[in-house]
Scaffold this active site. Structure first.
Site, short mmCIF file in Angstrom:
data_model
loop_
_atom_site.label_atom_id
_atom_site.label_comp_id
_atom_site.label_asym_id
_atom_site.label_seq_id
_atom_site.Cartn_x
_atom_site.Cartn_y
_atom_site.Cartn_z
N SER A 90 0.82 -1.20 0.00
CA SER A 90 0.00 0.00 0.00
C SER A 90 0.86 1.26 0.00
O SER A 90 1.68 1.46 -0.89
CB SER A 90 -0.96 -0.03 1.19
OG SER A 90 -1.96 0.95 1.07
N ASP A 97 -9.79 -5.08 -4.84
CA ASP A 97 -9.25 -3.98 -4.04
C ASP A 97 -10.05 -2.71 -4.32
O ASP A 97 -10.08 -2.22 -5.43
CB ASP A 97 -7.78 -3.77 -4.39
CG ASP A 97 -7.08 -2.82 -3.42
OD1 ASP A 97 -7.78 -2.06 -2.72
OD2 ASP A 97 -5.84 -2.83 -3.39
N HIS A 134 -7.72 -5.25 -0.64
CA HIS A 134 -6.52 -4.43 -0.49
C HIS A 134 -5.49 -5.09 0.42
O HIS A 134 -4.29 -5.05 0.15
CB HIS A 134 -6.91 -3.06 0.07
CG HIS A 134 -5.77 -2.10 0.15
ND1 HIS A 134 -5.07 -1.67 -0.95
CD2 HIS A 134 -5.19 -1.49 1.22
CE1 HIS A 134 -4.12 -0.83 -0.59
NE2 HIS A 134 -4.16 -0.71 0.74
#
Length: 587
Positions: free
Chosen positions: A407, A519, A551
């Site tokens: 991320s 995601d 995600h």
């Protein structure tokens, strides 16, 4: 067949250690003995599922401190979604899902076995019960005759498709009020809550087995984290005010789970009154423990990150003091949980550096605010500084460095690759952010794209050309194949920014990308775009696409596969980690 000491074998071995997911402490008669109930989980890799079980202990005071002993064998937990003990500890409410029908069942258990069982799905009063995230709750009334929870509001069932290709088939009757509503878009709560849109409060009366939906909650408010007081229902969480934004409210709740409104709200005001805690860094939790209050209704106990560890704090709301109850440590704020993947990397011979750059939770509001408008600069510099410090202070091989991130961490890692293309030998990324402006129409948190760069945001805001240009210039993908050769460059009208007049290959490190097709936070097309750019420029790149992944890329099978592929990628491009006579390891 992989070697006994390979990534899969290490991960399989270290996954056997369970992690505690829930605990409840109750006092027995006399006050010298306490009953400790814990719920644990660990991956069951052969069956590709999460193994959940409970453990019970007896904790008693002794002259030397506390002594604990197991009171029962571990018991498996199957199909359970939520559970909550009653205030007296005489009953336990359990929400479970029937494996055959998929119905949600709410049951109550006591010393005599199961006393109540209600099929919530069959009653048809609401949709699925909220079992995760900031809305989930299962609360008892003080009389222990009612249960309160949050569920999705029922919607009219969709009509079956018209059999237009069947001769003589009749069109189904339509309700004029519902005409045109079948495919109406409903706003949801985004990543991990994509099936949650309109939460409602529900009360189950155990005496009559009747279920009612609480009326009178304004439509623009979404209730959650609710508790029952003696006479009223306290709606602790009010996440919506117009759109799906989060607005919290702290109100007096008679010791049932919210901090009272008279409590000082700023970390500094609490810290200056607190002698036992040197520097109080604030509270970082979206949900307070259900039974965190002492009997005097003025003190609460909860765990929260404090700088580089997760501590247990005692908050006195009347004296305005915070006392640290934790002994030992430290536990990294990066992740205080037991992670088999990090332990397995160490077992494979790697040295692992977990970086909490300025802006990470646990270091106070000033630290968090310092990152705003400096994303892609301050966080990247802090991470690189941590690497340099580790190389100076530890016996590490500076020529065999790799990056492993996810991320926003992957966003930082990509920036590091563009700044020092010769430094890192391999890179493995999960759900990476590479193109900031591309997230504006695809992410469930578009406001972060603005605020992280110090730009104003509102729901009705339309992106401006200069703002999109700023986002792009802060994006790793814009720098992946570019380097500034001309300081004057070519000005972009109206932005005050310069773009390079000539591009050369900037990223040469082999990159592994792992993404989930579902995601909602960072579109997987970000990784796909980056993958194509790297491949077109001759950079070794591999893309793993998990069809059911979100995600966080969670799930027993997904987590194990991501780790194995990342570890093998690092071993492939760095070689087997070694420890020579100088004690040098690969970081």
């Amino acid at each position: 067949m992989e070697a006994a000491g390979g990534p899969a074998a290490c991960y399989r071995e270290l996954s056997q250690f369970p992690a505690i997911t829930r605990a409840a402490l109750g006092a027995a008669a006399g006050g010298q003995t306490f009953l400790l109930y814990t719920e644990c989980s660990r991956p069951d890799l052969p069956r590709r599922r999460l193994l959940r079980f409970s453990r019970q202990y007896s904790v008693r005071r002794t002259g030397r401190g506390l002594a604990a002993s197991s009171t029962a064998l571990s018991a498996g937990i199957h199909n359970q979604l939520l559970s909550q003990d009653s205030p007296t500890g005489q009953h336990r409410a359990v929400l479970s899902r029937c494996p055959r029908q998929g119905h949600e069942l709410l049951e109550v258990w006591d010393s005599g076995g199961r006393s109540h069982s209600v099929d919530l799905t069959a009653l048809g009063k609401h949709g699925e019960v909220y079992t995760e995230g900031p809305f989930a709750c299962l609360a008892w009334s003080h009389s222990e005759t009612r249960l309160l929870y949050v569920a999705e509001k029922s919607r009219p069932k969709r009509h079956p498709p018209c059999p237009w290709d069947v001769p003589g088939a009749a069109w189904p009757a339509e309700d004029e009020d519902e005409e045109g509503e079948q495919f109406l878009y409903h706003e949801d709560w985004g990543e991990a809550l994509s099936t949650r849109s309109v939460p409602i409060l529900c009360i189950l009366d155990l005496d009559s087995s009747s279920l009612s939906v609480l009326e009178g909650v304004p439509e623009h408010l979404s209730p959650g984290q609710t508790r029952q007081t003696v006479t009223v229902l306290d709606v602790v969480q009010e996440p919506t005010e117009g759109e799906h934004s989060t607005v919290g409210r702290a109100g007096r709740c008679q010791g049932t789970g919210t901090l009272p409104s008279q409590m000082p709200t700023t970390p500094s005001s609490l810290a200056q009154h607190s002698a036992p805690l040197v520097a109080f860094a604030g509270l970082y939790t979206e949900v307070l423990p259900p039974r965190c209050w002492a009997a005097d209704s003025r003190r609460a106990v909860l765990g929260t990150p404090q700088r580089s560890r997760t501590d247990l704090l005692l908050v006195d709301t009347e004296a305005a003091t915070v006392t640290n109850l934790t002994a030992g440590g430290p536990h990294a704020v990066f992740d205080a949980r037991w992670r088999p993947s990090m332990a397995a990397l160490c077992r494979l011979g790697f040295a692992v550096l977990l970086v909490n750059y300025r802006g990470s939770l646990g270091f106070g509001q000033a630290s968090i605010s310092s990152l705003l408008s400096r994303v892609g600069e301050q966080d990247v510099a802090d991470t690189q500084l941590a690497v340099e410090q580790a190389l100076r202070s530890e016996p590490l091989d500076p020529h065999r460095l790799a990056l492993l991130a996810g991320s926003h961490g992957a966003f930082i890692a990509l920036h590091l690759l563009t700044r020092e293309p010769e430094r890192y030998r391999a890179c493995a990324l999960r759900s990476p952010i590479s193109n900031l402006p591309a997230l504006l129409g695809t992410s469930d948190i578009p406001d972060w794209r603005y605020t992280s760069l110090g730009l104003p945001y509102s729901f009705e805001r339309v992106p401006r050309a200069e703002e999109v240009a700023t986002m792009l210039l802060h994006s790793p993908i814009a720098q992946a194949a570019q380097v500034r050769e001309d300081q004057d460059g070519c000005g972009m009208p109206g932005t005050g920014c310069q773009v390079p007049t000539r591009a050369v290959l900037q990223v040469r490190t082999p990159v592994l990308l792992c993404v989930g097709a579902r995601d909602r936070r960072v579109s997987p097309t970000q990784a796909l775009e980056l993958y194509r750019v790297l491949r077109a420029r001759g950079v070794p790149a591999r893309l793993l696409w998990y069809p059911e992944g979100g995600h966080a890329l969670t799930g027993v099978e997904t987590e194990a596969d991501v780790f194995k592929n990342c570890a093998r990628w690092l071993l492939q491009h760095l070689g087997q980690p070694r420890q020579d006579g100088t004690g040098q390891h690969s970081p």
